[in-house]
Design a protein around this motif. Structure first.
Motif, PDB file in Angstrom:
ATOM      1  N   LYS A   5      -5.609  -3.818   5.232  1.00 45.63           N
ATOM      2  CA  LYS A   5      -5.563  -2.749   6.224  1.00 45.63           C
ATOM      3  C   LYS A   5      -4.211  -2.085   6.072  1.00 45.63           C
ATOM      4  CE  LYS A   5      -3.893  -5.113  10.384  1.00 45.63           C
ATOM      5  NZ  LYS A   5      -4.165  -5.329  11.816  1.00 45.63           N
ATOM      6  N   VAL A   6      -4.157  -0.808   6.359  1.00 48.56           N
ATOM      7  CA  VAL A   6      -2.942  -0.024   6.180  1.00 48.56           C
ATOM      8  C   VAL A   6      -2.441   0.437   7.539  1.00 48.56           C
ATOM      9  CG1 VAL A   6      -1.971   2.108   5.235  1.00 48.56           C
ATOM     10  CG2 VAL A   6      -3.572   0.753   3.872  1.00 48.56           C
ATOM     11  N   LEU A   9       6.078  -0.749   2.295  1.00 44.71           N
ATOM     12  CA  LEU A   9       6.426   0.314   1.363  1.00 44.71           C
ATOM     13  C   LEU A   9       7.427   1.259   2.020  1.00 44.71           C
ATOM     14  CD1 LEU A   9       2.826   1.183   0.062  1.00 44.71           C
ATOM     15  CD2 LEU A   9       4.442  -0.481  -0.863  1.00 44.71           C
ATOM     16  N   ASP A  10       8.694   1.113   1.634  1.00 41.10           N
ATOM     17  CA  ASP A  10       9.710   2.077   2.054  1.00 41.10           C
ATOM     18  C   ASP A  10      10.365   2.644   0.798  1.00 41.10           C
ATOM     19  OD1 ASP A  10      11.012   3.556   3.982  1.00 41.10           O
ATOM     20  OD2 ASP A  10      12.706   2.171   4.125  1.00 41.10           O
ATOM     21  N   GLN A  11       9.522   2.852  -0.202  1.00 38.94           N
ATOM     22  CA  GLN A  11       9.955   3.331  -1.505  1.00 38.94           C
ATOM     23  C   GLN A  11       9.104   4.548  -1.863  1.00 38.94           C
ATOM     24  OE1 GLN A  11       9.080   1.514  -5.756  1.00 38.94           O
ATOM     25  NE2 GLN A  11      10.681   0.297  -4.789  1.00 38.94           N
ATOM     26  N   ASN A  12       9.730   5.537  -2.488  1.00 36.51           N
ATOM     27  CA  ASN A  12       8.963   6.698  -2.943  1.00 36.51           C
ATOM     28  C   ASN A  12       8.153   6.317  -4.168  1.00 36.51           C
ATOM     29  OD1 ASN A  12      10.128   8.525  -1.022  1.00 36.51           O
ATOM     30  ND2 ASN A  12      12.003   8.491  -2.244  1.00 36.51           N
ATOM     31  N   ILE A  13       6.843   6.306  -4.037  1.00 36.00           N
ATOM     32  CA  ILE A  13       5.964   5.902  -5.141  1.00 36.00           C
ATOM     33  C   ILE A  13       4.952   7.006  -5.374  1.00 36.00           C
ATOM     34  CG2 ILE A  13       4.380   4.147  -6.028  1.00 36.00           C
ATOM     35  CD1 ILE A  13       5.518   2.309  -3.740  1.00 36.00           C
ATOM     36  N   GLN A  14       4.960   7.582  -6.556  1.00 34.62           N
ATOM     37  CA  GLN A  14       3.941   8.578  -6.898  1.00 34.62           C
ATOM     38  C   GLN A  14       3.217   8.207  -8.178  1.00 34.62           C
ATOM     39  OE1 GLN A  14       6.420  12.074  -6.727  1.00 34.62           O
ATOM     40  NE2 GLN A  14       5.570  12.664  -4.753  1.00 34.62           N
ATOM     41  N   SER A  15       3.732   7.241  -8.909  1.00 35.26           N
ATOM     42  CA  SER A  15       3.058   6.779 -10.114  1.00 35.26           C
ATOM     43  C   SER A  15       1.903   5.864  -9.738  1.00 35.26           C
ATOM     44  CB  SER A  15       4.038   6.003 -11.000  1.00 35.26           C
ATOM     45  OG  SER A  15       3.337   5.211 -11.924  1.00 35.26           O
ATOM     46  N   MET A  16       0.709   6.186 -10.183  1.00 34.52           N
ATOM     47  CA  MET A  16      -0.459   5.366  -9.893  1.00 34.52           C
ATOM     48  C   MET A  16      -0.313   3.970 -10.485  1.00 34.52           C
ATOM     49  SD  MET A  16      -3.254   5.314  -8.248  1.00 34.52           S
ATOM     50  CE  MET A  16      -3.746   7.019  -7.987  1.00 34.52           C
ATOM     51  N   ILE A  69      -0.684  -3.544   4.635  1.00 31.20           N
ATOM     52  CA  ILE A  69       0.297  -2.673   3.990  1.00 31.20           C
ATOM     53  C   ILE A  69       0.945  -1.843   5.091  1.00 31.20           C
ATOM     54  CG2 ILE A  69       0.676  -0.829   2.312  1.00 31.20           C
ATOM     55  CD1 ILE A  69      -2.054  -1.740   1.043  1.00 31.20           C
ATOM     56  N   LEU A  70       2.249  -1.997   5.262  1.00 27.49           N
ATOM     57  CA  LEU A  70       3.000  -1.235   6.240  1.00 27.49           C
ATOM     58  C   LEU A  70       3.723  -0.119   5.485  1.00 27.49           C
ATOM     59  CD1 LEU A  70       3.756  -1.144   9.240  1.00 27.49           C
ATOM     60  CD2 LEU A  70       5.556  -2.805   8.788  1.00 27.49           C
ATOM     61  N   ASP A  71       3.259   1.100   5.665  1.00 31.30           N
ATOM     62  CA  ASP A  71       3.683   2.216   4.811  1.00 31.30           C
ATOM     63  C   ASP A  71       4.532   3.219   5.591  1.00 31.30           C
ATOM     64  OD1 ASP A  71       3.907   4.201   2.898  1.00 31.30           O
ATOM     65  OD2 ASP A  71       1.859   4.909   3.118  1.00 31.30           O
ATOM     66  N   PHE A  72       5.792   3.380   5.148  1.00 31.68           N
ATOM     67  CA  PHE A  72       6.698   4.335   5.786  1.00 31.68           C
ATOM     68  C   PHE A  72       6.873   5.612   4.954  1.00 31.68           C
ATOM     69  CE2 PHE A  72       7.903   0.193   7.412  1.00 31.68           C
ATOM     70  CZ  PHE A  72       8.045   0.429   8.777  1.00 31.68           C
ATOM     71  N   ARG A 125      -0.779   4.618  12.813  1.00 27.79           N
ATOM     72  CA  ARG A 125      -2.233   4.495  12.822  1.00 27.79           C
ATOM     73  C   ARG A 125      -2.667   3.396  11.867  1.00 27.79           C
ATOM     74  NH1 ARG A 125      -4.858   8.929   8.990  1.00 27.79           N
ATOM     75  NH2 ARG A 125      -3.064   9.515   7.757  1.00 27.79           N
ATOM     76  N   VAL A 126      -3.798   2.805  12.169  1.00 26.45           N
ATOM     77  CA  VAL A 126      -4.318   1.693  11.384  1.00 26.45           C
ATOM     78  C   VAL A 126      -5.568   2.147  10.647  1.00 26.45           C
ATOM     79  CG1 VAL A 126      -5.198  -0.668  11.442  1.00 26.45           C
ATOM     80  CG2 VAL A 126      -3.413   0.042  13.048  1.00 26.45           C
TER      81      VAL A 126
END
Length: 829
Positions: free
Chosen positions: A366-367, A513-520, A544-547, A654-655
């Motif tokens: 869950k995100v 995730l507190d990192q800029n990730i754009q690479s698949m 996954i806790l996404d900032f 949001r979840v």
């Protein structure tokens, strides 16, 4: 005495008719027949903090040429069904096992589905027969008949058969390769035995690539098709985990290449690329042996450095070009500069994250998406504002890409640390957690912030939170403890690059995730840190806790589909398109430096953390060099400002959940329940009919739970004093809800108990009270009569016999009581 087949159970049909027919045809019960073969584990459904596995059916019978070679699936049904009733089920199992023969039976005979019906026989004549035919029990085919047809269908040559027939390694524990592992093993062995020398296997993180590689090597080595094997990886932890765990059966035939020496006394060699080569000719240890020394090379995580044409690691593969080479990856790399498929060809077999989750072998997620105001709106310094180090801050708007890369806002770091801490306190403070930061400096600050927010945990053990990065020997020394389920500490690891791949953290329950990730490619690797399941330690799913909005990549069709393909651009192109030239140059610089190793991100402006400097220099590059991945003699400097006193707050949280289509959805458990019920029952009438006809209501409750309806999660949303029946009627079919107390009140108004004895009336009245308190399961459990207040009326057998006249009469009374409880719905159904 003749047997009435119509009254026999499915199990009886198998025992009395199907198994004798198989054995009479010459199949060996010990080695060629397996019953109740469980092919999937059962998908985990997650809502709230609860997860439950759906039940999965097993294949009734699977027939094997040898344990490594399944041939046929047999699906049985009771005799009351038509002979071919189980065919569709059998076809599904056959697809998983990649077998061409499927039999369905009800004990009268077999329907035989034969996918080889269009093949040419040994005389070169095309056989013509129907795809599905009906055969008698006594005409079941022999092992040799099916094996001969199978070999023709596969196109095996005589030279291949000794290799094909070599068994996989059996450790004596009864462990068999999972169906997809067996397919990957068999397809690779088939390809190499037919003369193919480049094979690519794509298997999602956590699906056992190394175990699969071991079995491939074992079969080729034991059959002497391949005598000297090299297993290549680019991280020490990957080599050491492999040697100690999956490859352990090779024993004294195996060695790890150390000291830049290839010892020809051993047959199985495990090596780091860095131990075999380097920029100087004297470092090229692989040249100590002849180019034909190895005849099989397995390349682990082949999406990384070895895939690039100009990689120094590629020279190892090209030097041993005569060897068969098998590439293993979870994330095949496809760009204009780097391509796995160009080198290895199309994958011989692929098993995706989505398939793994659907089968129940991988953990769903869950995100929790957290939006921070400065990330969304940006932050701009006042004119002439200086940072904490006294430097004048460049006047521009700093946004999400900048934070912790070129701009540090202490309050933002604090807010992220507080959110992580609060989540863990609310759920499980000891849940293994990986926090992915932009660079080593960021990881250091995040560790400190989390430590300061958890003084009581730090007092218990100062290793509660640790920075595990390439520059920190103490942190790296705790990596094994972090991934060991038996070790409680460290609990939280802050990192940037070191833990993105090759870290087998089975019990990791939270990925931040507190990192800029754009690479698949990188995104898939990071998500893979949480996808392993460990039933023993209660790890069935993860959060996954996404900032940084990284999880928007889940919506990208490339996430679980074809590998990414990007356009190669020059700095001039980038400038024309208005793309961040500094970030693009960083990527181009790193690409040029790739001859030392890993460069996961070839896209322009996709990896904002490769060239960030801490006070000691470029943190992320330092880390990569420590891991033997890449270096750059003069890393470019990027100014990093640090400010305090900025007001930062969360705008939204949001979840989202992983749904049955592999998409992230924002849905309540009520929504999920509606969708699930719609698949089971087409209408309210159909559900009520099933409920009322069931001898035990608990059986229906259990069936729905196994479909992923988590009653406790539904109770939290709807109400705890509601019967499962009423929850379904209300949530799914919009019926007015009745509480259990209201149902009890309705029953008591009818005064139907008068037909029973005084003891029976008292027992039934008390059962109603139990129902009101707990639910229908209390009524249906006869053992409840062993506790107060029922013990006032005697022991269990006395109550049943004296109060009701016997067990059958007692069960009848319970059925009538349940009918009274649900009478309103019986009348409206």
């Amino acid at each position: 005495m003749s047997v009435n087949k119509a009254k026999l159970t499915e199990t009886d049909i198998i025992t009395k008719f199907i198994m004798p027919a198989i054995k009479n045809a010459g199949w060996d019960d010990m080695t060629q027949i397996r019953q109740e073969v469980k092919l999937r584990d059962g998908k985990v459904i997650v809502r709230g903090q609860l997860g439950v596995r759906k039940t999965v059916k097993s294949a009734d019978i699977v027939l094997y040429h040898k344990p490594s070679m399944p041939l046929a699936v047999i699906e049985a049904k009771a005799n009351k069904h038509e002979v071919g009733k189980g065919m569709q089920q059998g076809l599904d199992y056959a697809r998983l096992l990649d077998v061409p023969f499927i039999f369905a039976s009800n004990g009268d005979g077999f329907i035989f589905h034969d996918k080889t019906h269009g093949v040419t026989n040994s005389l070169g004549i095309a056989e013509t027969h129907h795809l599905e035919t009906e055969i008698r029990l006594e005409d079941f085919p022999t092992p040799q008949q099916l094996w001969t047809k199978y070999c023709i269908w596969k196109g095996y040559t005589q030279a291949q058969l000794p290799i094909i027939n070599q068994e996989y390694h059996d450790d004596g524990t009864g462990k068999h390769p999972r169906y997809y592992q067996l397919q990957a093993i068999n397809k690779t062995v088939e390809a190499i035995s037919s003369g193919k020398d480049r094979v690519l296997l794509v298997m999602a993180t956590g699906t056992g690539k190394t175990y699969t590689a071991f079995q491939i090597i074992w079969r080729l080595w034991k059959s002497r098709a391949k005598k000297r094997i090299l297993f290549l990886a680019d991280r020490n932890i990957l080599v050491d985990q492999t040697r100690i765990n999956d490859f352990q059966p090779f024993g004294t035939s195996m060695t790890k290449v150390t000291g830049r020496t290839v010892d020809p006394a051993f047959e199985i060699h495990l090596a780091l690329y860095q131990a075999l080569t380097g920029p100087e000719e004297s470092q090229k240890a692989f040249k100590q042996v002849d180019p034909d020394f190895f005849d099989l090379i397995i390349i682990d995580e082949c999406h990384r450095g070895s895939a690039a044409d100009d990689s120094a690691w590629r020279e190892i593969l090209e030097y041993f070009s005569s060897a068969a080479q098998v590439g293993l990856t979870a994330t095949p790399k496809e760009t204009d500069e780097v391509s796995n498929s160009d080198y290895f060809g199309d994958p011989a077999y692929s098993y995706s994250l989505k398939e793994g989750i659907e089968d129940g072998f991988l953990a769903p997620y869950k995100v929790v998406r957290v939006d921070i105001d400065v990330d969304l709106q940006g932050w701009r310094p006042t004119k002439g504002q200086i940072d904490n180090n006294g430097e004048v801050i460049e006047d521009r708007i700093y946004n999400q890409k900048d934070f912790d890369r070129t701009m540090v806002i202490d309050e933002r770091t604090q807010l992220v640390a507080e959110t992580i801490t609060n989540y863990l306190k609310r759920t499980d403070p000891m849940a293994k957690t990986i926090v992915f930061c932009n660079d080593i400096d960021h990881a250091d600050r995040m560790r400190r912030a989390i430590a300061n927010l958890n003084p009581e945990q730090m007092a218990k053990n100062e290793k509660y939170v640790m920075k595990i990065t390439g520059d920190d020997e103490i942190g790296k020394g705790q990596l094994d403890n972090f991934i060991n389920p038996k070790k409680a500490y460290p609990v939280i690891a802050t990192t940037s690059e070191l833990m993105t791949t090759g870290v087998d953290a089975k019990t990791c329950k939270l990925v931040v995730l507190d990192q800029n990730i754009q690479s698949m490619t990188k995104f898939k690797q990071i998500i893979g840190r949480g996808t392993r399941i460990d039933d023993r330690y209660g790890k069935l799913w993860f959060t996954i806790l996404d900032f940084k909005k990284a999880t928007e990549l889940f919506a990208d069709e490339r996430f679980d589909g074809t590998p990414e393909k990007v356009i190669k651009v020059t700095p001039a192109d980038i400038e024309d398109q208005g793309i961040d030239i500094d970030a693009a140059n960083d990527d181009l610089d790193n690409g040029a430096a790739e001859n030392q190793g890993d460069h996961q991100n070839d896209e322009p402006d996709t990896n904002q953390n490769d060239t960030i400097n801490d006070p000691k220099g470029d943190a992320s590059l330092d880390e990569k060099w420590d891991e033997g991945e890449w270096t750059d003699d003069e890393p470019r400097k990027i100014n990093k400002y640090r400010v305090s006193g900025v007001t930062v707050s969360k705008v939204a949280e949001r979840v989202q959940y992983y749904d049955s289509d592999g998409k992230l959805v924002t849905e309540s458990f009520k929504d999920y329940t509606r969708k699930t019920m719609a698949k089971q029952f087409s209408s309210l009438d159909e559900f009520v009919k099933r409920w009322n006809e069931s001898d035990r209501k608990q059986a229906v409750i259990d069936e729905l739970a196994l479909e992923g309806i988590i009653w406790s999660a539904l109770e939290e949303e709807v109400g705890k004093d509601m019967d499962p029946f009423d929850m379904i009627c209300h949530v799914v079919y919009d019926q007015p809800p009745l509480t259990r107390a209201e149902r009890v009140n309705n029953v008591q108004k009818r005064n139907y108990f008068t037909k029973y004895s005084a003891t029976a009336q008292a027992v039934l009245q008390n059962l109603l009270v139990k129902y009101a308190d707990v639910g229908v399961q209390e009524i249906e459990n006869m053992q409840v009569l062993k506790v107060a207040p029922f013990t006032e009326y005697g022991n269990l057998s006395e109550i049943v016999k004296k109060g009701f006249g016997g067990k059958q009469e007692y069960e009848q009374a319970i059925s009538e009581l349940e009918a009274q409880i649900y009478q309103i719905h019986q009348q409206t159904a």
